[in-house]
Write an enzyme that holds these catalytic residues in place. Structure first.
Site, PDB file in Angstrom:
ATOM      1  N   HIS A  89       7.508  -8.047   0.825  1.00 52.77           N
ATOM      2  CA  HIS A  89       6.874  -6.904   0.184  1.00 52.77           C
ATOM      3  C   HIS A  89       5.391  -6.865   0.539  1.00 52.77           C
ATOM      4  CE1 HIS A  89       4.593  -5.239  -3.415  1.00 52.77           C
ATOM      5  NE2 HIS A  89       5.249  -4.189  -2.939  1.00 52.77           N
ATOM      6  N   SER A  90       4.905  -5.706   0.941  1.00 52.53           N
ATOM      7  CA  SER A  90       3.485  -5.503   1.219  1.00 52.53           C
ATOM      8  C   SER A  90       2.985  -6.539   2.231  1.00 52.53           C
ATOM      9  CB  SER A  90       2.708  -5.559  -0.099  1.00 52.53           C
ATOM     10  OG  SER A  90       1.408  -5.009   0.039  1.00 52.53           O
ATOM     11  N   MET A  91       1.970  -7.339   1.891  1.00 54.77           N
ATOM     12  CA  MET A  91       1.476  -8.338   2.837  1.00 54.77           C
ATOM     13  C   MET A  91       2.600  -9.277   3.288  1.00 54.77           C
ATOM     14  SD  MET A  91      -1.344 -11.389   2.406  1.00 54.77           S
ATOM     15  CE  MET A  91      -0.115 -12.561   1.769  1.00 54.77           C
ATOM     16  N   GLY A 114       5.520  -8.456   3.906  1.00 58.23           N
ATOM     17  CA  GLY A 114       6.218  -7.771   4.986  1.00 58.23           C
ATOM     18  C   GLY A 114       5.520  -7.972   6.321  1.00 58.23           C
TER      19      GLY A 114
END
Length: 303
Positions: free
Chosen positions: A99-101, A103
Site C-alpha cells: 500500500h502506498s510507499m 507499493g
C-alpha cells in the site's frame, strides 16, 4: 487470529504479524510511509484463507527496531528489509502486496528480483516513484534529505508523549484519508504507552528518507518486465485520482497513455470508490478484487 513474528537483523529486529496456515501460499504485505503492519488488519481476514499472509513493519516503523544512530533511511533500505524477511522465511517465490510507499517498495523488489515474485498487488501506488521534472528540484530534494537528518541529530529531541485522544487526533489531522477507526487500528501498533502518555514508535528519521525515482520511460520498461502478474487498485478519492492524472504533469500524462496503449494488456488497473486508505476504511470494496486475483490459476487473473 494472527501471530507475532520477529526477524533478527544486525541492528535489532524486523517485526511482523502473520495470518493463515504457514504452509499456505506466501503473501508478503507492505505498509505505507509512517504506517505499520496493522494497516492490513481489516483486509486480510476477508482474503482467501489458504494463503499465509505476513505483514511486516519496515525498519523505524511499528514494532521494528530503529536503524543505528547516524544512519539515514534510504528507500533501497526498505527493499533490503523485504529481502531479509523473505530469506528468514525461506521463501523462494511469493506474492507481494503493498500500500502506498509499500507499493513502491514492492515494485522495486519485483524489478530487482523478478524470479522471486509470482504476483504483484499495488494499492494506491503504481509501483515506483516518479522523478522530479526539473533537475534543480531533484538536487533540492537530495540536499533536503541530508539537511533534515543533520538537523534532527542536532536537536536530539525526546519523543513527545500524548494522551490516547491527542495521539489519535494528531494522526487524523496529519492524514485526512484515515477514519477514526482506522487511525485507532494503526495507533495500536504505532505507539507505546509510557507513564507520561502514548509515544509514537516511528523513528523521526524516516521523514528524511532518500527516494529512488524514475523517468516515465524507465517506469514503462520496468512495468513491461513484470507483465501478466500485476494488479493495481486506485481509489477515486485517493492520492492518485486516476481520472485527473493527466492534469498533474507531462510525466503522469505519458504514463497514463502508456497504460492505455501497451500496458493495459499486461496490467490490471482497477478504479474503486474510496480514499487512500480504502483497504483499511472499507476493505470489502477491494477484498473481492484481490481475492479473485490471488486465486486465479493462470498468470493473468481475470476480474
Amino acid at each position: 487470529m494472527f501471530s507475532e513474528l520477529k526477524f533478527p537483523v544486525p541492528w535489532g529486529h524486523v517485526a511482523a504479524k502473520a495470518w493463515g496456515p504457514s504452509d499456505g501460499h506466501p503473501v508478503l504485505c507492505l505498509h505505507g510511509w509512517l504506517d505499520n503492519a496493522n494497516t492490513f488488519d481489516k483486509l486480510i481476514p476477508l482474503l482467501p484463507r489458504d494463503c499465509y499472509y505476513v505483514a511486516m513493519d519496515f525498519s523505524g516503523h511499528g514494532l521494528s527496531s530503529h536503524r543505528p544512530a547516524g544512519s539515514p533511511y534510504h528507500f533501497l533500505d526498505y527493499v533490503t528489509d523485504v529481502r531479509r524477511v523473505a530469506a528468514a522465511l525461506q521463501w523462494r517465490r511469493f506474492t507481494l502486496m503493498g500500500h502506498s510507499m509499500g507499493g513502491a517498495v514492492a515494485g522495486m523488489f519485483c524489478f530487482l528480483y523478478p524470479e522471486m515474485v509470482d504476483k504483484l498487488i499495488l494499492l494506491e501506488n503504481l509501483g515506483f516513484l516518479l522523478a522530479p521534472e526539473e533537475t534543480e528540484a531533484w538536487l533540492k530534494s537530495k540536499r533536503m534529505v541530508i539537511d533534515r537528518l543533520l538537523s534532527l541529530e542536532a536537536k536530539q529531541q525526546t519523543p513527545k508523549a500524548r494522551s490516547p485522544e491527542a495521539a489519535l487526533q494528531r494522526l487524523l489531522e496529519a492524514n485526512r484519508h484515515l477514519t477514526a477507526e482506522g487511525g485507532a487500528i494503526l495507533l495500536q501498533r504505532g505507539a507505546t504507552e509510557t507513564p507520561a502518555g502514548l509515544v509514537y514508535n516511528r523513528d523521526m528519521r524516516v521523514r528524511t528518507q532518500s527516494r529512488e525515482s524514475f523517468t516515465v520511460e524507465q517506469c514503462v520498461k520496468l512495468l513491461q518486465k513484470i507483465q501478466d502478474r500485476v494488479l493495481i487498485i486506485v481509489a477515486q478519492d485517493g492520492l492518485l485520482v486516476p481520472h485527473k492524472l493527466h492534469s498533474r504533469n507531462h510525466f503522469v500524462k505519458a504514463l497514463r497513455e502508456a497504460f492505455e496503449s501497451t500496458l493495459k494488456e499486461h496490467i490490471q488497473l482497477v478504479e474503486v470508490p474510496g480514499s487512500h486508505f480504502v483497504h483499511l476504511n472499507e476493505p470489502e470494496v477491494v477484498s473481492g478484487i484481490i481475492s479473485n486475483f490471488l486465486t486465479a490459476q493462470n498468470a493473468r487473473a481475470r476480474l
